[in-house]
Enzyme design. Structure first.
Site, PDB file in Angstrom:
ATOM      1  N   ASP A 134      18.704 -53.781  13.471  1.00  0.00           N
ATOM      2  CA  ASP A 134      19.155 -52.268  13.210  1.00  0.00           C
ATOM      3  C   ASP A 134      19.937 -52.142  14.814  1.00  0.00           C
ATOM      4  O   ASP A 134      19.301 -51.786  16.368  1.00  0.00           O
ATOM      5  CB  ASP A 134      17.923 -51.224  13.642  1.00  0.00           C
ATOM      6  CG  ASP A 134      17.075 -51.966  14.568  1.00  0.00           C
ATOM      7  OD1 ASP A 134      15.874 -51.268  15.079  1.00  0.00           O
ATOM      8  OD2 ASP A 134      16.628 -52.529  14.788  1.00  0.00           O
TER       9      ASP A 134
ATOM     10  N   ASP B 224      19.100 -56.736  19.488  1.00  0.00           N
ATOM     11  CA  ASP B 224      19.336 -56.990  17.815  1.00  0.00           C
ATOM     12  C   ASP B 224      21.280 -57.931  17.699  1.00  0.00           C
ATOM     13  O   ASP B 224      21.197 -59.461  17.507  1.00  0.00           O
ATOM     14  CB  ASP B 224      19.940 -55.825  16.712  1.00  0.00           C
ATOM     15  CG  ASP B 224      18.909 -55.306  15.888  1.00  0.00           C
ATOM     16  OD1 ASP B 224      18.432 -54.115  17.219  1.00  0.00           O
ATOM     17  OD2 ASP B 224      17.528 -55.319  15.717  1.00  0.00           O
TER      18      ASP B 224
ATOM     19  N   ASN C  60      17.418 -48.077  15.392  1.00  0.00           N
ATOM     20  CA  ASN C  60      17.399 -47.955  16.427  1.00  0.00           C
ATOM     21  C   ASN C  60      18.532 -46.472  16.498  1.00  0.00           C
ATOM     22  O   ASN C  60      18.730 -46.087  17.864  1.00  0.00           O
ATOM     23  CB  ASN C  60      18.134 -49.070  16.948  1.00  0.00           C
ATOM     24  CG  ASN C  60      17.350 -49.888  17.894  1.00  0.00           C
ATOM     25  OD1 ASN C  60      15.853 -49.680  18.037  1.00  0.00           O
ATOM     26  ND2 ASN C  60      18.071 -51.604  17.498  1.00  0.00           N
TER      27      ASN C  60
ATOM     28  N   THR D 281      14.523 -57.622  12.370  1.00  0.00           N
ATOM     29  CA  THR D 281      14.212 -56.864  13.945  1.00  0.00           C
ATOM     30  C   THR D 281      14.450 -55.503  14.190  1.00  0.00           C
ATOM     31  O   THR D 281      15.117 -55.403  14.544  1.00  0.00           O
ATOM     32  CB  THR D 281      16.004 -57.691  14.699  1.00  0.00           C
ATOM     33  OG1 THR D 281      16.439 -57.870  14.000  1.00  0.00           O
ATOM     34  CG2 THR D 281      15.054 -59.850  14.338  1.00  0.00           C
TER      35      THR D 281
ATOM     36  N   PHE E   8       8.459 -50.166  18.441  1.00  0.00           N
ATOM     37  CA  PHE E   8       8.845 -49.100  17.581  1.00  0.00           C
ATOM     38  C   PHE E   8       9.107 -49.560  16.383  1.00  0.00           C
ATOM     39  O   PHE E   8       9.141 -48.799  14.982  1.00  0.00           O
ATOM     40  CB  PHE E   8      10.296 -49.040  18.070  1.00  0.00           C
ATOM     41  CG  PHE E   8      11.359 -47.812  18.032  1.00  0.00           C
ATOM     42  CD1 PHE E   8      12.289 -48.919  17.384  1.00  0.00           C
ATOM     43  CD2 PHE E   8      11.731 -46.890  18.048  1.00  0.00           C
ATOM     44  CE1 PHE E   8      13.601 -48.394  16.477  1.00  0.00           C
ATOM     45  CE2 PHE E   8      12.267 -46.609  17.426  1.00  0.00           C
ATOM     46  CZ  PHE E   8      13.705 -46.921  16.686  1.00  0.00           C
ATOM     47  N   ASN E   9       9.498 -50.885  15.897  1.00  0.00           N
ATOM     48  CA  ASN E   9       9.934 -50.686  14.553  1.00  0.00           C
ATOM     49  C   ASN E   9       8.582 -50.745  13.337  1.00  0.00           C
ATOM     50  O   ASN E   9       8.745 -50.401  12.156  1.00  0.00           O
ATOM     51  CB  ASN E   9      10.058 -52.641  15.023  1.00  0.00           C
ATOM     52  CG  ASN E   9      11.481 -52.976  15.177  1.00  0.00           C
ATOM     53  OD1 ASN E   9      12.264 -52.114  15.363  1.00  0.00           O
ATOM     54  ND2 ASN E   9      11.861 -54.667  15.640  1.00  0.00           N
TER      55      ASN E   9
ATOM     56  N   HIS F 260      14.065 -58.561  23.027  1.00  0.00           N
ATOM     57  CA  HIS F 260      12.643 -58.477  22.057  1.00  0.00           C
ATOM     58  C   HIS F 260      13.361 -59.196  20.784  1.00  0.00           C
ATOM     59  O   HIS F 260      12.835 -60.335  20.261  1.00  0.00           O
ATOM     60  CB  HIS F 260      12.181 -57.181  21.712  1.00  0.00           C
ATOM     61  CG  HIS F 260      11.876 -56.019  22.494  1.00  0.00           C
ATOM     62  ND1 HIS F 260      10.848 -56.079  23.309  1.00  0.00           N
ATOM     63  CD2 HIS F 260      13.234 -55.092  22.873  1.00  0.00           C
ATOM     64  CE1 HIS F 260      10.793 -55.147  23.654  1.00  0.00           C
ATOM     65  NE2 HIS F 260      11.982 -54.244  23.618  1.00  0.00           N
ATOM     66  N   ASP F 261      15.062 -59.555  19.699  1.00  0.00           N
ATOM     67  CA  ASP F 261      14.753 -59.879  18.775  1.00  0.00           C
ATOM     68  C   ASP F 261      15.405 -61.153  19.202  1.00  0.00           C
ATOM     69  O   ASP F 261      15.001 -61.789  17.904  1.00  0.00           O
ATOM     70  CB  ASP F 261      15.572 -58.570  18.266  1.00  0.00           C
ATOM     71  CG  ASP F 261      15.257 -57.300  18.805  1.00  0.00           C
ATOM     72  OD1 ASP F 261      16.074 -56.388  17.929  1.00  0.00           O
ATOM     73  OD2 ASP F 261      14.203 -57.182  18.078  1.00  0.00           O
TER      74      ASP F 261
HETATM   75  O1  RIB Z   1      10.536 -52.514  19.995  1.00  0.00           O
HETATM   76  C1  RIB Z   1      11.549 -53.432  19.971  1.00  0.00           C
HETATM   77  C2  RIB Z   1      12.193 -53.014  18.996  1.00  0.00           C
HETATM   78  O2  RIB Z   1      13.011 -52.285  18.903  1.00  0.00           O
HETATM   79  C3  RIB Z   1      13.585 -54.204  18.737  1.00  0.00           C
HETATM   80  O3  RIB Z   1      13.054 -54.735  18.061  1.00  0.00           O
HETATM   81  C4  RIB Z   1      14.456 -53.198  19.496  1.00  0.00           C
HETATM   82  O4  RIB Z   1      16.454 -53.535  19.016  1.00  0.00           O
HETATM   83  C5  RIB Z   1      14.148 -51.769  18.056  1.00  0.00           C
HETATM   84  O5  RIB Z   1      14.673 -52.337  16.932  1.00  0.00           O
HETATM   85 CA    CA Z   2      16.149 -53.732  16.881  1.00  0.00          CA
END
Ligand code: RIB
Ligand code: CA
Length: 308
Positions: free
Chosen positions: A9, A14, A38, A123, A164-165, A237-238
């Site tokens: 996303d 990403d 996102n 991701t 979040f994801n 993160h990703d």
């Molecule tokens: O919490 C971080 C994740 O949420 C990452 O993948 C960021 O790109 C969002 O998608």
């Molecule tokens: Ca992401």
């Protein structure tokens, strides 16, 4: 070489994860699928194509997937990634359209015809992956595994409970975590320990188009983390999930039972990890518990620099 499909996303991290994938000979990228997360699906899809265009990689297919979670209201993270989902860099609009097929059907075709088992690297929210597993259960056997960025043993980042994801689509996550597919969860417990810093961005800025793009992505993306956490750095993160595929020794995991909270607002999207076996849940996930941050960041800078 690991055959990979990146379900994402974009989103700044990403985009960096996609560049790392393209820069790494350990990975054979079969294609990219996009999901609402996102930003809205039209924007995350456009952003995936824009990043591929930047590297001249029109050979990499992009298929658009779910434009909303399975049952919950759509949520985006414009406060982190901006109105476009990739605010900051000056990138032209997408130079092509995504595949005509929905990502879930495109995924099925690629997985079914792949000469060797495929690793899915989600991701973003897990909506596409849940739909794929529900619609094509017979193709589970053609997956080598799922290595996802998401969740946390400890605190969340969108609520105290949830990352979040997972929070965006807890029902999809529950389907994926309950699927029986070999699953690795790379969560905030490790991504928050491997912050990209201004020094990394500065090193990358002069290494070529890809490095300049990452430096510009970092410049925008790091503002949120400075304001929110007071950090002089930002978690990519990703890219941590991709790094786990490239070199599993970069990230230590523990195999345990993980169950997703699909309930009310306070605990929605929590990844409950029975790390110490207290409640005897059937182990269903390799949960990331530590990362060699220096080696990860060195890999990231070296590989992105090598893209020219
Ligand atoms: O919490 C971080 C994740 O949420 C990452 O993948 C960021 O790109 C969002 O998608
Ligand atoms: Ca992401």
């Amino acid at each position: 070489m690991t055959s990979v499909i990146l379900d994402c996303d974009p989103g700044h991290d990403d985009a960096i994860a996609l560049l790392l994938t393209l820069a790494s000979p350990e990975i054979g990228l079969l294609g990219v699928t996009t999901v609402s997360g996102n930003q809205t699906l039209d924007r995350t899809t456009a952003n995936a194509i824009r990043v591929l265009d930047h590297l001249g990689r029109d050979d990499i297919p992009v298929a658009a997937g779910a434009d909303r979670p399975l049952v919950r209201r759509r949520e985006v993270a414009a406060n982190v990634h901006g109105h476009t989902g990739l605010d900051g860099p000056e990138l032209p609009g997408p130079g092509r359209e995504p595949c005509a097929e929905h990502a879930v059907d495109w995924l099925a075709g690629v997985v079914d015809s792949a000469p060797e088992p495929v690793t899915l690297v989600p991701t973003g929210p897990l909506t596409n992956v849940a739909l794929f597993l529900a619609r094509y259960p017979e193709l589970k056997r053609k997956l080598d595994g799922i290595v996802l960025m998401g969740g946390a043993i400890g605190e969340g980042n969108v609520t105290p409970a949830a990352e979040f994801n997972i929070w965006v689509d807890p029902e999809a996550a529950a389907r994926v975590f309950g699927s029986g597919v070999d699953l690795t969860m790379v969560g905030l417990d490790v991504t928050h320990r491997a912050l990209m810093t201004p020094a990394h961005a500065q090193r990358l800025a002069s290494t070529g188009r890809a490095g300049r793009l990452v430096a510009d992505l970092y410049d925008f993306y790091s503002r949120f983390h400075r304001d929110r956490y007071g950090w002089d750095g930002a978690p990519v993160h990703d890219a941590c999930a991709v790094a786990r595929v490239i070199d599993p020794t970069l990230i230590e995991t523990c195999t345990c039972g993980v169950r997703i909270d699909t309930g009310g607002e306070l605990s929605r999207g929590r990844t409950n990890a029975d790390r110490w076996g207290r409640v005897g849940w059937e182990p269903n996930c390799h949960v990331a518990v530590d990362i060699d941050a220096e080696r990860f960041l060195g890999l990231l800078v070296d590989r992105i620099s090598g893209l020219g």
